[in-house]
Scaffold this motif. Structure first.
Motif, PDB file in Angstrom:
ATOM      1  N   THR A 167     -35.112 -98.675  12.615  1.00  0.00           N
ATOM      2  CA  THR A 167     -34.226 -98.144  13.664  1.00  0.00           C
ATOM      3  C   THR A 167     -34.832 -96.868  14.232  1.00  0.00           C
ATOM      4  O   THR A 167     -35.570 -96.153  13.556  1.00  0.00           O
ATOM      5  N   GLN A 168     -34.483 -96.611  15.487  1.00  0.00           N
ATOM      6  CA  GLN A 168     -34.935 -95.393  16.153  1.00  0.00           C
ATOM      7  C   GLN A 168     -33.713 -94.721  16.771  1.00  0.00           C
ATOM      8  O   GLN A 168     -32.880 -95.389  17.392  1.00  0.00           O
ATOM      9  N   THR A 169     -33.612 -93.413  16.595  1.00  0.00           N
ATOM     10  CA  THR A 169     -32.507 -92.646  17.160  1.00  0.00           C
ATOM     11  C   THR A 169     -33.080 -91.581  18.084  1.00  0.00           C
ATOM     12  O   THR A 169     -33.984 -90.841  17.702  1.00  0.00           O
ATOM     13  N   ILE A 170     -32.546 -91.528  19.296  1.00  0.00           N
ATOM     14  CA  ILE A 170     -32.963 -90.522  20.271  1.00  0.00           C
ATOM     15  C   ILE A 170     -31.762 -89.640  20.564  1.00  0.00           C
ATOM     16  O   ILE A 170     -30.687 -90.136  20.896  1.00  0.00           O
ATOM     17  N   THR A 171     -31.963 -88.340  20.439  1.00  0.00           N
ATOM     18  CA  THR A 171     -30.936 -87.375  20.810  1.00  0.00           C
ATOM     19  C   THR A 171     -31.411 -86.697  22.082  1.00  0.00           C
ATOM     20  O   THR A 171     -32.462 -86.057  22.104  1.00  0.00           O
ATOM     21  N   GLY A 172     -30.628 -86.863  23.147  1.00  0.00           N
ATOM     22  CA  GLY A 172     -31.026 -86.345  24.455  1.00  0.00           C
ATOM     23  C   GLY A 172     -30.753 -84.868  24.624  1.00  0.00           C
ATOM     24  O   GLY A 172     -30.181 -84.203  23.762  1.00  0.00           O
ATOM     25  N   ARG A 173     -31.173 -84.340  25.797  1.00  0.00           N
ATOM     26  CA  ARG A 173     -31.005 -82.918  26.112  1.00  0.00           C
ATOM     27  C   ARG A 173     -29.554 -82.478  26.046  1.00  0.00           C
ATOM     28  O   ARG A 173     -29.243 -81.395  25.589  1.00  0.00           O
ATOM     29  N   ASP A 174     -28.668 -83.327  26.517  1.00  0.00           N
ATOM     30  CA  ASP A 174     -27.249 -82.965  26.572  1.00  0.00           C
ATOM     31  C   ASP A 174     -26.496 -83.367  25.301  1.00  0.00           C
ATOM     32  O   ASP A 174     -25.273 -83.337  25.267  1.00  0.00           O
ATOM     33  N   GLY A 175     -27.239 -83.754  24.255  1.00  0.00           N
ATOM     34  CA  GLY A 175     -26.614 -84.115  22.986  1.00  0.00           C
ATOM     35  C   GLY A 175     -26.202 -85.574  22.895  1.00  0.00           C
ATOM     36  O   GLY A 175     -25.627 -85.989  21.899  1.00  0.00           O
ATOM     37  N   CYS A 176     -26.497 -86.371  23.930  1.00  0.00           N
ATOM     38  CA  CYS A 176     -26.157 -87.794  23.868  1.00  0.00           C
ATOM     39  C   CYS A 176     -27.048 -88.486  22.840  1.00  0.00           C
ATOM     40  O   CYS A 176     -28.109 -87.988  22.469  1.00  0.00           O
ATOM     41  N   LEU A 177     -26.622 -89.638  22.365  1.00  0.00           N
ATOM     42  CA  LEU A 177     -27.295 -90.330  21.271  1.00  0.00           C
ATOM     43  C   LEU A 177     -27.544 -91.786  21.637  1.00  0.00           C
ATOM     44  O   LEU A 177     -26.651 -92.461  22.159  1.00  0.00           O
TER      45      LEU A 177
END
Length: 190
Positions: A167-177
């Motif tokens: 699995t891969q998890t990306i946390t964006g600039r605005d805190g989105c997941l």
């Protein structure tokens, strides 16, 4: 009178020798206290060194029990074709079901294991990896000048000769997941 003088002199000499002995005794006592303090400090250093040694040995035994490695084994090194499917998203840029195809290249360098991710033969990012037993934890933290405050973590925990899953998890600039499932298949060797 000479006897009285002699007794007086002997008494004075006796009192003076007692005074010297007291001073000598006090000096020896001070030396002994100083040596005891030195010994106590050395003993404390020794105990701290033992604790440090024990913690290092424990850490080493944990690493050896879990087959910790700073490099990829030969069976994983090289190119893998990646297919990622979005399974969860709170970011506006990704929708559940979105798919990506990437090329993942497993390599080692002087700092340890890494994965280069290419999209259309262009280097997209490099993930640092810790490989423990049959589990790899990969991470990427972008600098603020490059891609914003993006964090990417991947866990590869299902290894076969021809397929790797995780699995891969990306946390964006605005805190989105965003969460992706990863399936890597062995790329044909050239």
């Amino acid at each position: 009178m000479s006897v009285l003088r002699t007794i007086l002199l002997l008494t004075i000499l006796l009192l003076m020798s007692c005074g010297r002995k007291e001073k000598d005794l006090e000096a020896r006592e001070k030396q002994l206290l100083f040596r005891e303090k030195e010994f106590s400090a050395k003993e404390e250093d020794y105990k701290n060194l033992l604790k440090f040694r024990d913690s290092v040995l424990l850490e080493d035994s944990i690493k050896s029990d879990t087959s910790y490695s700073r490099v990829w084994p030969d069976s994983l090194k090289g190119s893998w074709n990646g297919r990622l499917i979005c399974r969860e998203s709170s970011c506006s840029t990704y929708v559940i079901g979105d798919q990506r195809t990437e090329k993942w290249i497993f390599e080692n360098d002087s700092l340890g294991a890494l994965v280069k991710i290419l999209d259309n033969n262009q280097l997209k990012r490099i993930l640092r990896a810790d490989y423990i037993s049959d589990k790899a934890e990969l991470s990427f933290i972008a600098d603020s000048l490059n891609s914003g405050n993006v964090k990417i973590n991947a866990v590869l925990d299902n290894f076969n000769k021809k397929v790797i899953k995780g699995t891969q998890t990306i946390t964006g600039r605005d805190g989105c997941l965003v969460k992706f499932s990863i399936e890597l298949s062995s790329a044909p060797k050239k």
